[in-house]
Enzyme design. Structure first.
Site, PDB file in Angstrom:
ATOM      1  N   ASP A  37      14.451 -37.912  -2.596  1.00 23.68           N
ATOM      2  CA  ASP A  37      14.291 -37.581  -1.172  1.00 23.68           C
ATOM      3  C   ASP A  37      15.471 -36.775  -0.632  1.00 23.68           C
ATOM      4  OD1 ASP A  37      11.929 -39.118  -1.154  1.00 23.68           O
ATOM      5  OD2 ASP A  37      13.015 -40.924  -0.599  1.00 23.68           O
ATOM      6  N   GLU A 203       2.827 -39.067   3.013  1.00 20.84           N
ATOM      7  CA  GLU A 203       4.122 -39.449   3.573  1.00 20.84           C
ATOM      8  C   GLU A 203       5.084 -38.258   3.509  1.00 20.84           C
ATOM      9  OE1 GLU A 203       5.414 -42.669   1.088  1.00 20.84           O
ATOM     10  OE2 GLU A 203       5.626 -41.419  -0.691  1.00 20.84           O
TER      11      GLU A 203
END
Length: 326
Positions: A37, A203
């Site tokens: 991420d 997401e």
């Protein structure tokens, strides 16, 4: 005949766009390239790259060039978050934005699979380790039974208003207006992307403006645990996008399908030795000559473990009006 020709041409254009998602080798990376991420920015004072990522209370790495060598500098939120939730010392999915004199670092507090989640924020004028002040919760929070899961935030300025997009599974992606100093919410959230199929595996949203459209990027599919249980082919992480002329939507994909009805044109998917790309963001990088798509992925020649995920990046071409990695 004219309409038929136009319709066929439009379909061909969309088909060409989708097929062009093919094999694009990630840009070079040296040094500390294991990352999950990532969030990317360059410091305005000296042009140094800062990369933030999940783990170690938000890991900070720096480099003089996008390709590295990257050096791990330590943790951003060294004392953990002040948010009183389980997971407040194991922070996820950062987003980094400069507003005025401050760099704002948004982060997620949660545990895997739980809807007891919140999005916090810290700020710094330099981004160096030890310089961050944790400001706690933004007011974006969820609990069991909420419409969404309050993780994976991203901030964008549209006109004079800041908006945060966020969400993971459950009701997928939501958006909420933020205060002029974007540390707290300032309105009601709305749903901007949703896929009702399966486990609602959408997401990691990131909203990027390129005139005349706002592009909503998101990760779709299974993100993790590839070393123990890989999903069916094509069900692993990939990067999708929809666009809208308004930051609040409605967003549609390249076929015109609504992003709240399962729409999403694939920007980057598994190919060659690249598997499960996602956790993406976009950075307008003048040194690279355009917008950079950055993300994490696993190199199948190395291994599928979550700890083996690598920092990937590609320049984007917009010749079709849709982002295509180059």
């Amino acid at each position: 005949m004219l309409f038929s020709t136009f319709f066929a041409t439009a379909l061909l254009s969309v088909s060409s766009l989708i097929s062009s998602v093919a094999a694009q080798t990630p840009g070079a990376c040296s040094g500390d390239c294991n990352v999950h991420d990532p969030a990317l920015i360059r410091r305005t004072s000296d042009g140094k790259y800062f990369r933030f990522s999940t783990g170690n209370k938000i890991t900070i790495a720096t480099s003089s060039a996008l390709a590295g060598p990257w050096t791990n500098q330590g943790s951003a939120i060294t004392g953990g978050s002040s948010i009183a939730l389980t997971g407040n010392d194991d922070l996820w999915a950062p987003d980094i934005q400069k507003v005025g004199d401050y760099y704002y670092l948004y982060y997620s507090v949660s545990t895997f699979g739980s809807q007891a989640s919140a999005i916090g924020v810290a700020r710094s004028t330099t981004m160096e380790v030890g310089s961050w002040t944790d400001l706690g919760s933004t007011g974006i929070a969820s609990s069991s039974g909420s419409a969404y899961n309050a993780i994976d935030s991203n901030l964008i300025l549209a006109g004079s208003t800041y908006y945060a997009t966020f969400g993971s599974f459950w009701g997928d992606i939501y958006q909420v207006p933020m205060a002029s100093t974007p540390t707290k919410t300032a309105g009601t959230s709305i749903q901007v992307a949703y896929n009702s199929s399966g486990s609602h595996a959408v997401e990691g949203s990131f909203t990027y403006y390129r005139s005349p459209y706002y592009y909503l990027f998101f990760s779709s599919g299974t993100c993790c645990g590839f070393d123990t249980s890989r999903p069916a082919q094509g069900a692993e992480y990939r990067i999708n996008v929809c666009r809208s002329s308004s930051v609040t939507g409605p967003y549609v994909d390249a076929t015109g399908k609504s992003c709240t009805a399962g729409g999403g044109t694939t920007v980057l998917a598994s190919h060659d030795n690249v598997y499960g790309p996602g956790g993406q963001g976009i950075y307008p990088d003048t040194t690279q000559g355009g917008a950079v798509l950055y993300y994490h992925y696993v190199n199948t020649n190395i291994g599928y473990g979550d700890g083996q995920k690598l920092f990937g990046w590609n320049l984007l071409s917009w010749s079709t009006g849709w982002p295509v990695p180059t």
